[in-house]
Design an enzyme around this catalytic site. Structure first.
Site, PDB file in Angstrom:
ATOM      1  N   THR A  41       0.818  -1.216   0.000  1.00 44.13           N
ATOM      2  CA  THR A  41       0.000   0.000   0.000  1.00 44.13           C
ATOM      3  C   THR A  41       0.851   1.265   0.000  1.00 44.13           C
ATOM      4  O   THR A  41       1.859   1.342   0.686  1.00 44.13           O
ATOM      5  CB  THR A  41      -0.894   0.000   1.252  1.00 44.13           C
ATOM      6  OG1 THR A  41      -1.705  -1.160   1.220  1.00 44.13           O
ATOM      7  CG2 THR A  41      -1.767   1.235   1.310  1.00 44.13           C
ATOM      8  N   SER A  91      -6.228   1.111  -2.140  1.00 41.55           N
ATOM      9  CA  SER A  91      -6.666  -0.155  -2.714  1.00 41.55           C
ATOM     10  C   SER A  91      -6.369  -0.258  -4.204  1.00 41.55           C
ATOM     11  O   SER A  91      -6.623  -1.295  -4.812  1.00 41.55           O
ATOM     12  CB  SER A  91      -8.168  -0.340  -2.484  1.00 41.55           C
ATOM     13  OG  SER A  91      -8.437  -0.471  -1.106  1.00 41.55           O
ATOM     14  N   GLY A 146       2.425  -2.966   8.895  1.00 44.93           N
ATOM     15  CA  GLY A 146       2.794  -3.585  10.152  1.00 44.93           C
ATOM     16  C   GLY A 146       4.264  -3.972  10.119  1.00 44.93           C
ATOM     17  O   GLY A 146       4.794  -4.321   9.061  1.00 44.93           O
ATOM     18  N   ARG A 149     -30.130  -9.858  32.961  1.00 50.44           N
ATOM     19  CA  ARG A 149     -30.452  -8.516  33.379  1.00 50.44           C
ATOM     20  C   ARG A 149     -31.959  -8.275  33.347  1.00 50.44           C
ATOM     21  O   ARG A 149     -32.634  -8.657  32.399  1.00 50.44           O
ATOM     22  CB  ARG A 149     -29.761  -7.552  32.406  1.00 50.44           C
ATOM     23  CG  ARG A 149     -30.240  -6.153  32.451  1.00 50.44           C
ATOM     24  CD  ARG A 149     -29.643  -5.411  33.609  1.00 50.44           C
ATOM     25  NE  ARG A 149     -30.022  -4.019  33.555  1.00 50.44           N
ATOM     26  CZ  ARG A 149     -29.532  -3.102  34.354  1.00 50.44           C
ATOM     27  NH1 ARG A 149     -28.631  -3.430  35.252  1.00 50.44           N
ATOM     28  NH2 ARG A 149     -29.924  -1.864  34.259  1.00 50.44           N
ATOM     29  N   THR A 161     -11.322  -1.909   6.055  1.00 42.43           N
ATOM     30  CA  THR A 161     -10.494  -1.113   5.140  1.00 42.43           C
ATOM     31  C   THR A 161      -9.331  -1.905   4.562  1.00 42.43           C
ATOM     32  O   THR A 161      -9.050  -1.842   3.369  1.00 42.43           O
ATOM     33  CB  THR A 161      -9.952   0.132   5.876  1.00 42.43           C
ATOM     34  OG1 THR A 161     -11.043   0.941   6.290  1.00 42.43           O
ATOM     35  CG2 THR A 161      -9.032   0.930   4.976  1.00 42.43           C
ATOM     36  N   GLU A 205      -6.693  -5.052   3.442  1.00 41.77           N
ATOM     37  CA  GLU A 205      -6.841  -6.182   2.518  1.00 41.77           C
ATOM     38  C   GLU A 205      -7.927  -5.872   1.486  1.00 41.77           C
ATOM     39  O   GLU A 205      -8.652  -6.770   1.034  1.00 41.77           O
ATOM     40  CB  GLU A 205      -7.184  -7.470   3.277  1.00 41.77           C
ATOM     41  CG  GLU A 205      -6.146  -7.870   4.311  1.00 41.77           C
ATOM     42  CD  GLU A 205      -4.901  -8.487   3.694  1.00 41.77           C
ATOM     43  OE1 GLU A 205      -4.973  -8.975   2.554  1.00 41.77           O
ATOM     44  OE2 GLU A 205      -3.845  -8.453   4.350  1.00 41.77           O
ATOM     45  N   ASP A 221     -10.363  -2.249   0.578  1.00 41.04           N
ATOM     46  CA  ASP A 221     -11.496  -1.521   1.133  1.00 41.04           C
ATOM     47  C   ASP A 221     -12.803  -2.199   0.735  1.00 41.04           C
ATOM     48  O   ASP A 221     -12.971  -2.637  -0.405  1.00 41.04           O
ATOM     49  CB  ASP A 221     -11.460  -0.086   0.585  1.00 41.04           C
ATOM     50  CG  ASP A 221     -12.683   0.705   0.981  1.00 41.04           C
ATOM     51  OD1 ASP A 221     -12.658   1.270   2.083  1.00 41.04           O
ATOM     52  OD2 ASP A 221     -13.662   0.731   0.216  1.00 41.04           O
TER      53      ASP A 221
END
Lengths: 669, 669
Positions: B135, B141, B174, B307, B418, B420, B422
């Site tokens: 990217t 993308s 990453g 609850r 988003t 891999e 969008d």
């Protein structure tokens, strides 16, 4: 193409307290009141406390309080000012709301002169940070059911505040984990063996050294999804004794001998009157959420107007992403909705000021205000999450980086849909009010719903009365696309469709309840079987109020181009609502199949028409880079794109540009 | 009431790799692989790196790699195992995906034997943490448009990797900010003056001391909306020279003299083949997102089942909130959708394994796999955000406290929509494929869309062929409610409505494009004017695939009660889809007004029927408290509610219970 008058529109969007808002925005632009994203939770909490003190020093917090304590008795403008702090940091806005709206607000609205003299100054100047101890772990939005007790002991002339079981711990209280030294505690008042319902008591909770006073205990809620500048926590009480006079006794008092008295004889009405003074919280959240939506859109549209991706049309130039239809669908429809929310908020704020100033302060006025707030707060807070998220996604990976602001806004705004009344619970309240009004109200089809609440600002109603058409006509009409477009853009038709939808849904629920009869269990079953429909009617009612506010605002626009563009935007708002619930309109004979089929296309054409004005329309929100604090809203993307285009322009002009294998193959073939 | 067989259902939900998933879930239950919410970003990053080393030590990462490097050549099970790590911490799942799926995956799939031998061992054992540098800031993308260049220099037999302008910086990678010492860099390969398109290069980026190698620079992306255990960052290259052999040359090579060769002659097909090896990222996200939805629902339904709030039916007992219709609408519809997503993911994973194992590895298989992944990943990742958010809101303020898990899951999963690819871009790809297939495919109305992709698993098609009915019949039918219900619950009708919707929308777009003719600009304009519709068709196609997977899964259920309950759940899934797009079905004559009006009520009745099974249905997701790690899923709420009820029971039985003022007034009156 003519441009809109951004300056005039920006002024109009600031609403009835434009100058106050500008001053508060100037304050929010000051770094010393803003959040540093790198702060840990502990640091963030201390910094927001410090920032609250800055607000005190700047005399920014006194507006709503009585003149004798240095205030201005000015309620509407006070909210307008606080709301704008969301641009500095939602934690600051909410912690200020806890201190001055809720804690000091309870003393002011539920207490009497003696209480004001004793406790207001400390609450106002932050000598006494306070918690607003209403919500309990086990009772959430069902405040009438809180289980904390305040039992009067005539022997010592004291109330004994007690938490009977874990589900009755006070929970999610700002200022409770660390900073609060007192709390306004809501508990069942019991005297002489009679429970007089929920009342509010002033209870010291911490000693000077920060330790809890005897009988008080608590826990820190710790890290939250957002708003980590606020020290939320839990409190519980074990037979904590406070003087009789610590009961905030405006709406109910206990004499020394234990006898109870109240100016309001009905316990139910008394409870709702006490709670009603807290409507300002909902009004504030409505305004702050709308502000957050505006900021998100201003960032995302700016970026969408600069960013290019995929060369779909030209070989040398990539397409600006806001030119894509899908991108317009994502952002411009939400822009229209945010405009509607902004105009509706102004009317809510005016109504709030009218009631709290005493100008229009009947029981009915108060009920109308509460219904209006309960209808608008859910819509604007949900919309804020949806708008921020869509804006963040529309900016791709950049939207996910904290320095581009979206994710923090989302995380902070998240709980706005829950506190000050869970959104679904509030909408159910609105639905019940719609049912109550059903017989009287829904026969008068030509009375604007918003006009009813904002009674003094009618005048717009006449606009539509003449334009009303029978719904039946639309259905038999087999018109062409142009006729359909004319139908959809006629505000009388928009209004009728949106009004009729509320009425029909409420009527359907009312009929089902009537059929169930008077039996309590059967009635509850029938109510539950129609709960989703009733909540949907309440949501539709809120959207109608917004549509009316937007339409009323159009009449105040002077510049013709601006008026035209805003009218398209209002049409986008209306037609998006209709498109979203198209199945209902068709299934109930309000639209013909032919009309329905043309709707998406017409909406797309409106979006395309609005697209050249998109930047102006978000610029009119009026936030500066100091408020937005998003790298991608600074123009950095335009600089990058220009640099890239220049590079390729030069490369194409040069002799050593590589040819692509693809084009080589084509030319060989 | 008969109960479903939770154990058998849980086993079925684990899918084709049940044992692998169980082992990976056991790993995810280990605190040493989990996130401590108190970690700062810096600490979180270091801890996740440490956790990756734990995975290496536990031999948990090798499954997909070649046997000669200690792997198993087993692709499907490898993804099943990695996906389950989302329960430990999404940061761990994604950083593992970066290292072994993307970085090592690029070496494996795009490199050849020499590369495997040289670089796979270090990538596998984490000696070389690596970034996947695809990217770019300005190209997101649109990978084909990356502007980084790799120019071959025959003099030195080197590639020169270069970043020509700021928009071409590699971004959001990453391992780039801190830990990565090498990167697989995607760049335009230029040799002898010809650009052969995007290829992948192995580039060392950091020295042993952590500094960048000469010519490489970068920035830390800093704090993100979530996934802060991953050190995302930017990289740029200034004439960085790497040996010719660092080109990962499986699909394209450059000889020493600079001549280019490729086993795939079409540059377009070559590009998509290279990218196709990366489909595993989308498959993984689809599975992880579905897992996150399951966890959120398991927490929220458990809480909603304990609850209590508001005593709407009884004077002494509050109503369990899951008994409210609105609460069922919020949670059970999402439960149905999550079941559909889970079964669809299993089929996607099987298809993936078939292609990557080489069992079914034709061009068409690969394209089908890519379309399937591109259709399902957007739905499941958006659904995860929607499901987590609704679950968090359904738990009120408790949902907002970090220790109840929702907010962190949301923040981490946010960017799954988003990266891999969008989601909107992926759906547009699917839409284009649908258009391409239009002529050939959409005449055969009776071929299941999912069955087409998962060719070897047909068998279900025959089920429906006989049940097909003409759409026209439904429209003229003026039936009663019971007949409507029979119509809606017939799977042949569900299938026909859902299939027909995709076909009709695609046909509409295809006709508009045909009308625009061959002119490129006109064609692009027409495409853009139908973009929203095409994306909506792609989404509908994905939902149809899910419906088919859910329906196919029903045939595998042995226990009759489970089969009946799951059939209701499948019906809820189908009818929710139809209700959400009811306007389309009505406007296009696929449903009569009468049928449409009965739909919401029938859906509500199905929800009511499923309500007693809700807990079983989420328990079958099979997560333990070690995975959920939410205080409110532990039973703490039931304990609190029981204590409160016991308190009131005793109080009522005692002599000194206070009477309420309200009841006192009633008895006096």
């Amino acid at each position: 193409m003519n441009s809109i008058n951004v300056k005039a529109l920006a002024e109009q969007l600031l609403g009835p307290y434009a100058e106050i808002r500008k001053a508060s925005r100037a304050r929010a632009a000051d770094p010393q009141l803003q959040r540093d994203p790198a702060w840990s939770m502990d640091e963030h909490r201390e910094q927001v406390l410090r920032q609250l003190k800055v607000l005190v020093d700047q005399k920014a917090v006194q507006r709503a309080f009585p003149k004798k304590f240095g205030g201005l008795d000015d309620h509407g403008s006070s909210i307008a000012a606080f709301v704008e702090l969301v641009a500095a940091d939602p934690s600051l806005q909410i912690k200020a709301g806890v201190q001055w709206g809720l804690f000091a607000g309870a003393i002011m609205h539920l207490g009497t002169e003696e209480h004001h003299a004793k406790w207001l100054p400390g609450a106002m100047n932050l000598d006494v940070p306070g918690a607003f101890a209403m919500t309990e772990i086990g009772h959430g939005s069902d405040v009438a059911a809180v289980a904390t007790t305040a039992t009067y002991d005539p022997e010592t002339e004291e109330f004994v505040i007690h938490t009977p079981f874990a589900a009755a711990w006070k929970e999610f209280l700002g200022n409770a984990a660390l900073h609060g030294t007192a709390a306004t505690v809501f508990a069942q008042l019991i005297t002489n063996g009679v429970n007089h319902g929920v009342h509010c008591f002033y209870v010291p909770i911490r000693n000077e050294d920060g330790s809890f006073v005897e009988g008080v205990g608590g826990e820190d809620d710790g890290l939250k999804g957002g708003l980590n500048g606020i020290d939320n926590g839990r409190l519980h009480f074990t037979n904590v004794r406070i003087p009789r006079t610590n009961l905030l006794n405006r709406y109910g008092d206990v004499a020394a001998d234990g006898s109870y008295s109240s100016p309001i004889s009905s316990p139910g009405r008394r409870f709702f009157t006490m709670l009603g003074t807290l409507v300002q919280g909902r009004v504030s959240l409505d305004g702050a959420a709308t502000g957050a939506s505006k900021m998100a859109l201003q960032i995302a549209v700016t970026y969408g107007n600069q960013r290019r991706q995929f060369n779909s049309v030209s070989d040398t130039e990539e397409t600006t992403i806001l030119d894509y239809q899908r991108h317009q669908r994502r952002l411009i429809t939400r822009m229209a909705r945010t405009y509607a929310a902004s105009f509706a908020h102004d009317e809510l704020l005016s109504k709030f000021d009218a009631v709290f100033s005493g100008r229009e302060d009947t029981d009915e006025d108060r009920q109308d205000l509460e219904t209006l707030a309960a209808a608008l707060k859910p819509l604007s807070t949900w919309d804020a999450l949806d708008t921020i998220q869509e804006s963040r996604e529309a900016c791709g990976g950049s939207g996910y980086i904290a320095k581009n602001r979206f994710t923090q806004l989302y995380q902070d705004l998240d709980v706005y849909v829950t506190f000050e009344g869970d959104n679904n619970v509030l909408l159910q309240l609105v639905g019940k009010r719609l049912l109550t009004d059903y017989a009287a109200e829904f026969r008068k089809l030509d009375t604007g719903a918003m006009a009813r609440y904002v009674a003094k600002q009618v005048g717009t109603t006449a606009l539509y009365r003449s334009g009303l058409r029978s719904v039946g006509q639309a259905f038999v009409d087999v018109s062409d696309e142009r006729k359909s477009a004319n139908f959809f853009k006629d505000p009388a038709n928009q209004r009728e469709l949106l009004t009729d939808r509320v009425n029909a849904k409420v009527a359907e629920v009312a009929n089902a309840l009537r059929a169930a009869g008077k039996d309590k269990v059967k009635g509850a079953k029938a109510f539950n079987e129609n709960q989703d429909l009733l909540i949907s009617a309440a949501r539709d009612h809120g959207q109608l109020l917004r549509w009316e506010a937007f339409t009323a605002a159009l009449t105040k626009v002077e510049d013709p181009t601006t008026a035209e563009v805003l009218t398209w935007l209002r049409d986008v708002f209306a037609l998006s609502l209709i498109e979203d619930d198209l199945g209902w309109f068709l299934a109930h004979g309000r639209l013909s199949m032919q009309r329905a089929r043309t709707l998406p296309g017409y909406l797309n054409r409106l979006l395309d028409r609005l697209r050249p004005h998109a930047q102006d329309l978000v610029d009119a929100f009026g936030y500066t880079q100091e408020h937005l604090r998003a790298e991608i809203s600074t123009g950095i993307e335009a600089t990058r794109q220009d640099e890239a285009m220049e590079y390729f322009r030069k490369l194409r002009a040069s002799d050593n540009a590589p040819v692509s294998e693809k084009s080589l193959k084509k030319s060989k073939a």
